[in-house]
Design a protein around this motif. Structure first.
Motif, short mmCIF file in Angstrom:
data_model
loop_
_atom_site.label_atom_id
_atom_site.label_comp_id
_atom_site.label_asym_id
_atom_site.label_seq_id
_atom_site.Cartn_x
_atom_site.Cartn_y
_atom_site.Cartn_z
N LEU A 278 11.04 17.38 25.89
CA LEU A 278 10.45 16.17 25.33
C LEU A 278 11.37 14.97 25.51
CD1 LEU A 278 8.93 17.56 21.99
CD2 LEU A 278 7.68 16.84 24.03
N ALA A 279 12.68 15.20 25.41
CA ALA A 279 13.64 14.11 25.62
C ALA A 279 13.57 13.59 27.05
CB ALA A 279 15.05 14.58 25.28
N GLN A 280 13.40 14.50 28.02
CA GLN A 280 13.26 14.08 29.41
C GLN A 280 11.99 13.27 29.61
OE1 GLN A 280 13.45 17.61 31.80
NE2 GLN A 280 15.66 17.90 31.50
N LEU A 281 10.89 13.71 28.99
CA LEU A 281 9.63 12.97 29.08
C LEU A 281 9.78 11.59 28.46
CD1 LEU A 281 7.13 15.81 28.13
CD2 LEU A 281 7.36 14.75 30.37
N HIS A 282 10.52 11.51 27.35
CA HIS A 282 10.73 10.23 26.67
C HIS A 282 11.56 9.29 27.55
CE1 HIS A 282 12.98 7.66 23.66
NE2 HIS A 282 11.73 7.35 23.42
N GLU A 283 12.59 9.82 28.21
CA GLU A 283 13.42 8.98 29.09
C GLU A 283 12.61 8.46 30.27
OE1 GLU A 283 16.73 11.31 30.21
OE2 GLU A 283 17.65 11.32 28.22
N MET A 284 11.66 9.25 30.75
CA MET A 284 10.83 8.83 31.88
C MET A 284 9.76 7.82 31.48
SD MET A 284 10.24 12.61 33.42
CE MET A 284 8.70 12.03 34.10
N GLY A 285 9.51 7.66 30.20
CA GLY A 285 8.47 6.75 29.74
C GLY A 285 7.14 7.42 29.52
N ALA A 286 7.09 8.76 29.68
CA ALA A 286 5.83 9.47 29.48
C ALA A 286 5.47 9.57 28.00
CB ALA A 286 5.92 10.88 30.09
N LEU A 287 6.47 9.48 27.12
CA LEU A 287 6.24 9.51 25.68
C LEU A 287 6.75 8.22 25.06
CD1 LEU A 287 7.40 13.13 24.72
CD2 LEU A 287 5.06 12.31 24.92
N THR A 288 5.99 7.68 24.10
CA THR A 288 6.47 6.52 23.36
C THR A 288 7.53 6.98 22.36
OG1 THR A 288 4.80 6.75 21.62
CG2 THR A 288 4.20 5.45 23.57
N ASP A 289 8.24 5.99 21.78
CA ASP A 289 9.24 6.34 20.78
C ASP A 289 8.62 7.08 19.60
OD1 ASP A 289 11.15 5.13 22.31
OD2 ASP A 289 11.16 3.23 21.19
N ASP A 290 7.45 6.61 19.16
CA ASP A 290 6.79 7.24 18.01
C ASP A 290 6.38 8.68 18.33
OD1 ASP A 290 7.13 4.99 16.47
OD2 ASP A 290 5.12 4.19 16.87
N GLU A 291 5.77 8.86 19.54
CA GLU A 291 5.35 10.21 19.93
C GLU A 291 6.55 11.14 20.00
OE1 GLU A 291 1.42 9.35 22.71
OE2 GLU A 291 3.42 9.22 23.58
N TYR A 292 7.63 10.68 20.60
CA TYR A 292 8.81 11.52 20.75
C TYR A 292 9.42 11.88 19.38
CZ TYR A 292 13.67 12.77 21.67
OH TYR A 292 14.89 13.38 21.67
N ASN A 293 9.60 10.86 18.54
CA ASN A 293 10.22 11.11 17.24
C ASN A 293 9.36 12.02 16.37
OD1 ASN A 293 12.49 9.54 17.77
ND2 ASN A 293 11.47 7.65 17.14
N THR A 294 8.03 11.85 16.44
CA THR A 294 7.13 12.69 15.65
C THR A 294 7.23 14.15 16.08
OG1 THR A 294 5.58 10.87 15.31
CG2 THR A 294 4.73 13.11 15.00
N LYS A 295 7.16 14.38 17.43
CA LYS A 295 7.25 15.75 17.93
C LYS A 295 8.62 16.36 17.63
CE LYS A 295 3.22 16.32 19.87
NZ LYS A 295 2.29 17.38 19.47
N LYS A 296 9.66 15.56 17.79
CA LYS A 296 11.01 16.06 17.55
C LYS A 296 11.18 16.46 16.09
CE LYS A 296 15.89 14.72 17.90
NZ LYS A 296 16.83 13.65 18.25
N SER A 297 10.72 15.59 15.17
CA SER A 297 10.84 15.90 13.75
C SER A 297 10.08 17.15 13.38
CB SER A 297 10.34 14.70 12.92
OG SER A 297 11.12 13.54 13.17
#
Length: 303
Positions: A278-297
């Motif tokens: 998910l962190a890789q997807l977030h760095e690529m721009g495939a996930l927004t900050d909110d989507e990434y933080n929600t999934k991570k939490s």
């Protein structure tokens, strides 16, 4: 099929032979790396796991997210193709204003103030005009009153193109087409769903707690039964029975604890692997900050 120079054909045939790939697959990757300026590539190659992305420096994504061998192959291949492109004339020189050339847009548009490329699509922004090239076909759009400040393409998709203006995010397909063919309209893909099957199959802390509780209940029941029997025996039998019971309980604890520890360790490892992806997807721009933080939490709460 993309035309290559004689030097390019020889190099592609050599790479295809060494990597065990077809000529078409290597050519597809060569074009993707070239479109990314030799530092990145977005591709869709069935022989390499379908859709994926490569960035020089070690960031590689493939359709089979956990196939590290395939990631290494794609990384090595793209690095080699990037080096070849920087040192050889791989593609024939095409006159300016011709599709496929470096100056592929109609010459009457002049010089763009912004241009870029991803996958098989390229774009150039001019005053009141946006030129787009997809698979060698050039289309020109009227940008109306939009002041374009940035253009982006949906990750993992070859034809979705949007841009930012003072009015927000606008899809290119919503603009008036002046010449050429319109871009296909595609649905947006949420890459956060990629990890959903693995997440759903993971045991949660609640399940682990329930298993532990059930095992403890079994031990408590056994202890209660032993206590009742102890009350009806003499002191010597009490001591012998207590010693035997302790041995049995220790064996049961050892027997029950091992599967729980293994399951817990496995779930933690799976969770950390998914967070990394998910962190890789977030760095690529495939996930927004909110989507990434929600999934991570959500994932961290399961550890």
């Amino acid at each position: 099929m993309q035309k290559l120079t004689n030097v390019g054909e020889n190099l592609v045939n050599d790479i295809a032979s060494r990597y065990g790939l077809s000529h078409g697959a290597v050519t597809h990757m060569l074009v993707a790396v070239n479109n990314g300026g030799g530092s990145m590539a977005q591709f869709n190659c069935p022989e390499l796991g379908g859709s994926g992305q490569w960035m020089r420096g070690g960031m590689t994504m493939v359709g089979d997210m956990f196939n590290n061998g395939l990631k290494t192959t794609v990384d090595n291949l793209c690095n080699e193709l990037a080096n070849i492109l920087s040192n050889n004339q791989i593609f024939p020189v095409i006159p300016a204003g011709t599709p496929g050339s470096n100056q592929w847009w109609p010459s009457n548009l002049g010089n763009p103030f912004s241009s870029g490329a991803q996958n098989n699509i390229r774009y150039a922004v001019f005053p009141n005009r946006l030129a787009v090239e997809l698979n060698g076909q050039v289309s020109v759009y009227d940008t109306l009153d939009h002041n374009i400040g940035g253009v982006s393409q949906q990750q993992g998709n070859n034809t979705s193109l949007t841009f930012n203006s003072q009015w927000g995010t606008i899809n290119v397909s919503s603009l008036p087409l002046i010449t050429g063919q319109p871009l296909p309209v595609v649905a947006k893909t949420n890459f956060a769903d990629v990890a959903a099957p693995a997440m759903n199959n993971m045991p949660t802390n609640n399940n682990l707690s329930n298993n532990s509780l059930n095992n403890n209940n079994g031990l408590n029941s056994s202890a209660n039964n032993s206590s009742s029997q102890q009350q009806s025996t003499n002191g010597n039998l009490d001591n012998n029975y207590s010693a035997n019971t302790n041995g049995i309980n220790n064996d049961n604890n050892s027997h029950n604890k091992q599967p729980i520890d293994q399951k817990d360790q496995k779930s933690i490892t799976q969770t950390l692997d998914i967070i990394e992806k998910l962190a890789q997807l977030h760095e690529m721009g495939a996930l927004t900050d909110d989507e990434y933080n929600t999934k991570k939490s959500d994932l961290l709460s399961r550890i």
